[in-house]
Every structure is written in structure tokens, then in C-alpha cells.
Design a protein around this motif. Sequence first.
Motif, PDB file in Angstrom:
ATOM      1  N   VAL A  13       0.855  -1.187   0.000  1.00  0.00           N
ATOM      2  CA  VAL A  13       0.000   0.000   0.000  1.00  0.00           C
ATOM      3  C   VAL A  13       0.890   1.235   0.000  1.00  0.00           C
ATOM      4  CG1 VAL A  13      -1.914   1.203   1.127  1.00  0.00           C
ATOM      5  CG2 VAL A  13      -1.712  -1.293   1.364  1.00  0.00           C
ATOM      6  N   ASP A  14       0.899   1.947  -1.129  1.00  0.00           N
ATOM      7  CA  ASP A  14       1.752   3.136  -1.263  1.00  0.00           C
ATOM      8  C   ASP A  14       1.206   3.964  -2.416  1.00  0.00           C
ATOM      9  OD1 ASP A  14       3.993   4.949  -1.698  1.00  0.00           O
ATOM     10  OD2 ASP A  14       5.209   3.501  -0.580  1.00  0.00           O
ATOM     11  N   ASP A  15       1.101   5.277  -2.226  1.00  0.00           N
ATOM     12  CA  ASP A  15       0.609   6.117  -3.315  1.00  0.00           C
ATOM     13  C   ASP A  15       1.664   6.323  -4.396  1.00  0.00           C
ATOM     14  OD1 ASP A  15       2.005   7.680  -1.408  1.00  0.00           O
ATOM     15  OD2 ASP A  15       1.073   9.516  -2.154  1.00  0.00           O
ATOM     16  N   SER A  16       2.899   5.947  -4.122  1.00  0.00           N
ATOM     17  CA  SER A  16       3.968   6.052  -5.119  1.00  0.00           C
ATOM     18  C   SER A  16       4.041   4.771  -5.943  1.00  0.00           C
ATOM     19  CB  SER A  16       5.311   6.296  -4.433  1.00  0.00           C
ATOM     20  OG  SER A  16       6.366   6.037  -5.333  1.00  0.00           O
ATOM     21  N   LYS A  17       3.735   4.903  -7.230  1.00  0.00           N
ATOM     22  CA  LYS A  17       3.810   3.746  -8.121  1.00  0.00           C
ATOM     23  C   LYS A  17       5.244   3.214  -8.176  1.00  0.00           C
ATOM     24  CE  LYS A  17       2.840   2.271 -12.802  1.00  0.00           C
ATOM     25  NZ  LYS A  17       1.717   1.508 -13.106  1.00  0.00           N
ATOM     26  N   VAL A  18       6.219   4.133  -8.138  1.00  0.00           N
ATOM     27  CA  VAL A  18       7.631   3.729  -8.168  1.00  0.00           C
ATOM     28  C   VAL A  18       7.965   2.879  -6.940  1.00  0.00           C
ATOM     29  CG1 VAL A  18      10.009   4.567  -8.087  1.00  0.00           C
ATOM     30  CG2 VAL A  18       8.351   5.659  -9.599  1.00  0.00           C
ATOM     31  N   ILE A  61       2.879   5.857   5.014  1.00  0.00           N
ATOM     32  CA  ILE A  61       2.087   6.640   5.973  1.00  0.00           C
ATOM     33  C   ILE A  61       1.340   7.771   5.281  1.00  0.00           C
ATOM     34  CG2 ILE A  61       2.131   8.206   7.949  1.00  0.00           C
ATOM     35  CD1 ILE A  61       4.317   6.546   9.189  1.00  0.00           C
ATOM     36  N   ASN A  62       2.075   8.628   4.590  1.00  0.00           N
ATOM     37  CA  ASN A  62       1.454   9.817   3.991  1.00  0.00           C
ATOM     38  C   ASN A  62       0.900   9.497   2.613  1.00  0.00           C
ATOM     39  OD1 ASN A  62       2.102  11.553   6.188  1.00  0.00           O
ATOM     40  ND2 ASN A  62       4.202  11.619   5.460  1.00  0.00           N
ATOM     41  N   MET A  63      -0.429   9.340   2.555  1.00  0.00           N
ATOM     42  CA  MET A  63      -1.120   9.055   1.299  1.00  0.00           C
ATOM     43  C   MET A  63      -2.400   9.886   1.265  1.00  0.00           C
ATOM     44  SD  MET A  63      -0.795   4.892   1.062  1.00  0.00           S
ATOM     45  CE  MET A  63      -1.397   4.571   2.726  1.00  0.00           C
ATOM     46  N   PRO A  64      -2.958  10.082   0.069  1.00  0.00           N
ATOM     47  CA  PRO A  64      -4.241  10.789  -0.016  1.00  0.00           C
ATOM     48  C   PRO A  64      -5.323  10.041   0.772  1.00  0.00           C
ATOM     49  CG  PRO A  64      -3.289  10.447  -2.202  1.00  0.00           C
ATOM     50  CD  PRO A  64      -2.444   9.684  -1.224  1.00  0.00           C
ATOM     51  N   ILE A  86       5.640  -0.645   8.170  1.00  0.00           N
ATOM     52  CA  ILE A  86       5.354   0.730   7.770  1.00  0.00           C
ATOM     53  C   ILE A  86       6.620   1.297   7.142  1.00  0.00           C
ATOM     54  CG2 ILE A  86       4.669   3.032   8.555  1.00  0.00           C
ATOM     55  CD1 ILE A  86       2.433   1.197   9.319  1.00  0.00           C
ATOM     56  N   PHE A  87       6.552   1.606   5.835  1.00  0.00           N
ATOM     57  CA  PHE A  87       7.660   2.272   5.145  1.00  0.00           C
ATOM     58  C   PHE A  87       7.296   3.741   5.047  1.00  0.00           C
ATOM     59  CE2 PHE A  87       8.698  -1.808   2.868  1.00  0.00           C
ATOM     60  CZ  PHE A  87      10.055  -1.832   3.148  1.00  0.00           C
ATOM     61  N   SER A  88       8.145   4.629   5.532  1.00  0.00           N
ATOM     62  CA  SER A  88       7.824   6.048   5.389  1.00  0.00           C
ATOM     63  C   SER A  88       9.064   6.904   5.429  1.00  0.00           C
ATOM     64  CB  SER A  88       6.866   6.496   6.487  1.00  0.00           C
ATOM     65  OG  SER A  88       6.509   7.857   6.282  1.00  0.00           O
ATOM     66  N   ALA A  89       9.011   7.990   4.657  1.00  0.00           N
ATOM     67  CA  ALA A  89      10.062   9.001   4.717  1.00  0.00           C
ATOM     68  C   ALA A  89       9.837   9.908   5.921  1.00  0.00           C
ATOM     69  CB  ALA A  89      10.066   9.822   3.431  1.00  0.00           C
ATOM     70  N   LYS A 109      12.075   5.190   4.679  1.00  0.00           N
ATOM     71  CA  LYS A 109      12.347   5.271   3.248  1.00  0.00           C
ATOM     72  C   LYS A 109      13.619   6.087   3.084  1.00  0.00           C
ATOM     73  CE  LYS A 109       7.834   4.917   1.023  1.00  0.00           C
ATOM     74  NZ  LYS A 109       6.815   5.627   0.257  1.00  0.00           N
ATOM     75  N   PRO A 110      14.331   6.039   1.990  1.00  0.00           N
ATOM     76  CA  PRO A 110      13.890   5.454   0.738  1.00  0.00           C
ATOM     77  C   PRO A 110      13.891   3.928   0.767  1.00  0.00           C
ATOM     78  CG  PRO A 110      16.148   6.193   0.522  1.00  0.00           C
ATOM     79  CD  PRO A 110      15.661   6.635   1.886  1.00  0.00           C
ATOM     80  N   ILE A 111      13.091   3.362  -0.106  1.00  0.00           N
ATOM     81  CA  ILE A 111      13.010   1.909  -0.200  1.00  0.00           C
ATOM     82  C   ILE A 111      14.248   1.425  -0.950  1.00  0.00           C
ATOM     83  CG2 ILE A 111      11.728   0.000  -1.215  1.00  0.00           C
ATOM     84  CD1 ILE A 111       9.184   1.668  -0.588  1.00  0.00           C
TER      85      ILE A 111
END
Length: 125
Positions: A13-18, A61-64, A86-89, A109-111
Motif C-alpha cells: 500500500v503506497d501512493d507512489s507507483k515507483v 504513511i502519507n497518502m491521499p 510501515i515504510f515512510s520518509a 524510506k527510501p526503499i
Amino acid sequence: MTSDTNLKKLLIVDDSKVSRMIIRARVQAVYPDWEILEASNGTEGIALSQQHQPDFCTMDINMPGMLGTEAAEIILKEIPSIRVVIFSANIQESFQDRALALGAIFVAKPITEKSIAEALRYFLG
């Protein structure tokens, strides 16, 4: 009952496709038989977890919409056996404490290959 690492399900679950692509590629390189599901926000992640009952989850963590910690809390209540990373910057101590309070672990993060290896150790530990 044997613990077969070949038949696991991972929800990313991540808003970043990358970020999702990097996690997927690294995990599939090590565990090509795992089923991998992807969600771009917490609401989608909750719906996929209810539908597919994954073994593991990586959560930004930070997503729309809702914070990943909120989504993780709901998923962990519904699937107590799931292991969440939980992966987060956003490395504020409050977020790290919240992850631990939920029963998840926090990985900054970064991953990278190293951070994904840390997540896999937790998943399979």
C-alpha cells in the motif's frame, strides 16, 4: 502444518507507483511464487485485505485520504495474524511509536534492497 514461504500473499500500500514497483520487483526476485497485491491508498488497501486476506503488508504513511497508520490499524484488527511493515520518509518519532503500538515495525524510506530485506526478515521471522 509447514510454513511454506512459496504460498504467501503480500499487500503493498503506497501512493507512489515507483515505490510499489521497487518493492514488488525486489520481493519477486527472492520469492517469485508470492502473490502480490497493490493499493495506492489506505481505503483501497483495506478493501484488498478484506478480499484477499494477505499474510504480509507494506504500508506507506502519507497518502491521499487516510494515513497509512489508520489503514494499518483497521487491517490489523481484521487480520490479527498479518505482519505489517510501515515504510515512510516521515521518520518522526510519533509515527515510529505508533507503528510499534499497532504491532507493526517501522522502516525508513527510501526503499532500498536493505530496507526490503529488513521487511522480509520481519515477515518471515
